[in-house]
Design a protein around this motif. Structure first.
Motif, PDB file in Angstrom:
ATOM      1  N   ASN A 235      -2.285  -2.023  -9.420  1.00  0.00           N
ATOM      2  CA  ASN A 235      -1.044  -1.371  -9.856  1.00  0.00           C
ATOM      3  C   ASN A 235       0.145  -2.321  -9.753  1.00  0.00           C
ATOM      4  O   ASN A 235       0.365  -2.915  -8.700  1.00  0.00           O
TER       5      ASN A 235
ATOM      6  N   MET B 245       1.343   0.885 -13.520  1.00  0.00           N
ATOM      7  CA  MET B 245       2.124   0.742 -12.292  1.00  0.00           C
ATOM      8  C   MET B 245       2.282   2.145 -11.707  1.00  0.00           C
ATOM      9  O   MET B 245       2.053   3.141 -12.396  1.00  0.00           O
TER      10      MET B 245
ATOM     11  N   HIS C 195       7.412   5.410  -0.745  1.00  0.00           N
ATOM     12  CA  HIS C 195       6.678   5.520  -2.018  1.00  0.00           C
ATOM     13  C   HIS C 195       6.286   6.987  -2.100  1.00  0.00           C
ATOM     14  O   HIS C 195       5.364   7.441  -1.415  1.00  0.00           O
TER      15      HIS C 195
ATOM     16  N   TYR D  53      -2.042   6.752  -2.042  1.00  0.00           N
ATOM     17  CA  TYR D  53      -3.159   5.845  -1.741  1.00  0.00           C
ATOM     18  C   TYR D  53      -3.872   6.208  -0.431  1.00  0.00           C
ATOM     19  O   TYR D  53      -3.914   5.410   0.514  1.00  0.00           O
TER      20      TYR D  53
ATOM     21  N   HIS E 104      11.212   2.883  -6.375  1.00  0.00           N
ATOM     22  CA  HIS E 104      10.707   3.025  -7.757  1.00  0.00           C
ATOM     23  C   HIS E 104      10.674   4.471  -8.261  1.00  0.00           C
ATOM     24  O   HIS E 104       9.641   4.989  -8.683  1.00  0.00           O
TER      25      HIS E 104
ATOM     26  N   PHE F 154      -3.173  -6.089  -2.208  1.00  0.00           N
ATOM     27  CA  PHE F 154      -3.427  -4.642  -2.185  1.00  0.00           C
ATOM     28  C   PHE F 154      -4.903  -4.454  -2.480  1.00  0.00           C
ATOM     29  O   PHE F 154      -5.369  -4.850  -3.563  1.00  0.00           O
TER      30      PHE F 154
ATOM     31  N   LYS G 280       8.610   0.244   4.692  1.00  0.00           N
ATOM     32  CA  LYS G 280       8.087   1.014   3.550  1.00  0.00           C
ATOM     33  C   LYS G 280       6.862   1.799   3.989  1.00  0.00           C
ATOM     34  O   LYS G 280       5.926   1.250   4.591  1.00  0.00           O
TER      35      LYS G 280
ATOM     36  N   ASP H  97      10.516  -4.017  -8.434  1.00  0.00           N
ATOM     37  CA  ASP H  97       9.135  -3.767  -8.010  1.00  0.00           C
ATOM     38  C   ASP H  97       8.212  -4.802  -8.673  1.00  0.00           C
ATOM     39  O   ASP H  97       7.136  -4.472  -9.160  1.00  0.00           O
TER      40      ASP H  97
ATOM     41  N   PHE I 278       3.921   4.716   2.603  1.00  0.00           N
ATOM     42  CA  PHE I 278       3.298   5.243   1.384  1.00  0.00           C
ATOM     43  C   PHE I 278       2.872   6.694   1.599  1.00  0.00           C
ATOM     44  O   PHE I 278       2.128   6.995   2.533  1.00  0.00           O
TER      45      PHE I 278
ATOM     46  N   HIS J 138      13.103  -5.331  -3.984  1.00  0.00           N
ATOM     47  CA  HIS J 138      11.730  -4.816  -4.082  1.00  0.00           C
ATOM     48  C   HIS J 138      10.875  -5.781  -4.890  1.00  0.00           C
ATOM     49  O   HIS J 138      10.784  -5.661  -6.125  1.00  0.00           O
TER      50      HIS J 138
ATOM     51  N   CYS K   4       5.528  -6.822  -9.200  1.00  0.00           N
ATOM     52  CA  CYS K   4       4.205  -6.771  -8.552  1.00  0.00           C
ATOM     53  C   CYS K   4       3.193  -7.226  -9.614  1.00  0.00           C
ATOM     54  O   CYS K   4       2.451  -6.428 -10.183  1.00  0.00           O
TER      55      CYS K   4
HETATM   56  O1  URP Z   1       2.494  -0.065  -8.972  1.00  0.00           O
HETATM   57  C1  URP Z   1       3.198  -0.512  -8.075  1.00  0.00           C
HETATM   58  N1  URP Z   1       4.398  -0.035  -7.878  1.00  0.00           N
HETATM   59  N2  URP Z   1       2.722  -1.477  -7.311  1.00  0.00           N
HETATM   60  C2  URP Z   1       3.399  -2.106  -6.273  1.00  0.00           C
HETATM   61  C3  URP Z   1       3.191  -1.459  -4.972  1.00  0.00           C
HETATM   62  C4  URP Z   1       4.167  -0.351  -4.791  1.00  0.00           C
HETATM   63  O2  URP Z   1       3.734   0.777  -4.667  1.00  0.00           O
HETATM   64  O3  URP Z   1       5.371  -0.611  -4.755  1.00  0.00           O
END
Ligand code: URP
Ligand code: ZN
Ligand code: ZN
Length: 470
Positions: A346, A289, A185, A157, A241, A67, A152, A317, A154, A60, A319
């Motif tokens: 994030n 995050m 997610h 969002y 996560h 984003f 993946k 993760d 979501f 990950h 990011c």
């Molecule tokens: O806050 C995060 N986890 N950002 C990365 C994108 C995700 O949702 O994995």
């Protein structure tokens, strides 16, 4: 490339632990023995006192992922270099299906971005943002022919990447039949969106409101819903996560009932808790995050779950967004949300610190056995995501992705000595015991102490096989 003989290291896999020699040739492990006699042409490395581990598999990461208006600050070049210094030799990053991009085009575009820059091997999950008949046909093609076998989706969002339950169910039904897996997610995006709007209307703009508007109950709710969709679709599901106790309870209940549910957590949830949000300070943007940090009790529960296989993987993760606008030319980083927490990109960095902090906090603190540590950071993600036994173990025939790790060397973590383009680490100033000393990727020495010997573009795209191989 010369043959390499690694002498008398302590070889640790998910199941083994013994002292021996390892011969690497032509990119693979070709022999393991108590005292190998291989003739004079091999380069010999004395590994006495070191652990010989399979290269880490981080399933990950987000290298140069966009984003909204922000792009993560690590490119495939800086991010894979940083990963290698942290003992990770394979990442699974993301291809992004957008409104105007088809599935196969998204995979090609991710391959192009990584191709000339990555210095370790990589695969992709596909972020799936809409599902129609043509998407489903392409997903099947991706599993069968492209080596992209996980998707993946979501549940958060809304208005950008969130998909509805029917779309998730359709995707699960398809991929479950063809050896693929949906990664979720799991947060209730609709409710969270409402809470964010209400907080902003009341004038709450500080980073701590990011956490206050993403309650753990809503992670639990979405995890429950995602698991039920998977159960109906007769498909395995992987929760990414995972941070909340409510979500963990759902995973445990499902696994106890024999449902193929898998989940990862990340180092930030294991070492930090919600008490950091106890101020209006802008600097807390570094802890933004999703999902956010949870309670101390949740943290203890996550460690216990890692030990007992209720959780299967520690991924990062990774990011990363910089705390300073303009650092190395990166813009729209964390300060983008200086006056509105909902605009803070994030995500947090972590790809370089995973092996060490999990070894230090897990093995040395008696929370994990040595074998379980290797399983969590290498073997289990390789198995779950169709990379095993090529990756994720030290065995004859496996890729020669090998890490020499000093279990006793202490050092202090700092962004200044890391190799990422990110300007901070959550672990700044933390003293840890255990250090990556040498890293081989397909037999090539790419990290030698402080020296970087890897080359951008040497990393290869790995076509992954069927997922969920447990
Ligand atoms: O806050 C995060 N986890 N950002 C990365 C994108 C995700 O949702 O994995
Ligand atoms: Zn996510
Ligand atoms: Zn992520």
């Amino acid at each position: 490339m010369p043959r390499t003989l690694i002498r008398q290291g302590r070889i640790v896999t998910a199941v083994d632990d013994y002292v021996g020699d390892l011969l690497l040739d032509d990119g693979r492990i070709v022999a393991i023995g108590e005292k190998l006699d291989v003739g004079g042409d091999a380069l010999e490395i004395d590994a006495r006192g070191l652990l010989v581990l399979p290269g880490g598999v981080d399933c990950h990461t987000h290298m140069e992922n966009t984003f909204g208006e922000s792009t993560t600050c690590d490119t495939f070049e800086s991010g894979t270099r940083s990963a290698a210094f942290g003992g990770t030799t394979t990442i699974v990053d993301f291809a992004f299906q957008r409104r105007d991009t088809g599935v196969l085009e998204a995979i090609r575009s991710a391959q192009e971005r990584a191709g000339s820059k990555a210095s370790i091997d990589y695969g992709f999950h596909l972020i799936t943002t809409h599902v129609d008949d043509s998407t489903l046909a392409d997903m099947r093609h991706a599993i069968r022919h492209e080596g992209v076998t996980s998707f993946k989706m979501f549940m958060a969002y809304p208005g950008t990447v969130m998909v509805d339950d029917a779309a998730i169910f359709r995707a699960m039904r398809l991929v479950g039949q063809h050896g693929g897996m949906v990664c979720l997610h799991a947060e209730n995006g609709g409710v969270i969106d409402l809470l964010i709007r209400e907080a902003l209307e009341q004038g709450h703009t500080a980073p701590r409101f990011h956490a206050l508007t993403r309650p753990s109950l809503m992670e639990g709710e979405a995890t429950h819903r995602g698991i039920k969709l998977a159960e109906l679709a007769q498909s395995p599901v992987y929760i990414v996560h995972l941070s909340a106790r409510e979500a963990l309870a759902q995973v445990i209940e499902a696994r106890n009932a024999g449902i193929p549910v898998f989940a990862e957590t990340c180092p930030h949830y294991l070492f930090f808790d919600e008490s950091v949000y106890d101020s209006e300070d802008w600097e807390l943007a570094r802890y933004v995050m999703s999902p956010p940090l949870r309670s101390k009790e949740a943290q203890h529960a996550l460690w216990r779950a890692l030990k007992t296989d209720q959780l299967q993987v520690v991924s990062t993760d990774h990011c990363p967004f910089c705390m300073k606008e303009g650092h190395l030319g990166r813009v729209r980083q964390k300060p983008h949300g200086r006056h509105d927490f909902s605009k803070i990109p994030n995500g947090v960095p972590g790809v370089e610190t995973r092996t060490t902090v999990i070894y230090d906090g897990g093995v040395r603190q008696n929370r994990l056995s040595m074998n379980r540590f290797v399983e969590l950071v290498s073997t289990a993600p390789a198995k779950l995501f169709g990379l095993f036994p090529r990756k994720g173990t030290v065995a004859v025939g496996s890729d020669a992705d090998v890490v020499l790790f000093d279990p006793d060397e202490k050092h202090v973590i700092s962004a200044k000595t890391q190799h990422s383009d990110c300007d901070y680490t959550l672990f700044e100033g933390k003293e840890v015991c255990g250090r990556v000393k040498k890293v081989f990727s397909r037999g090539e020495l790419i990290v030698d102490g402080e020296r970087w010997l890897g080359k951008p573009g040497r990393g290869r795209f790995v076509k992954r096989g069927e997922v969920g191989g447990f």
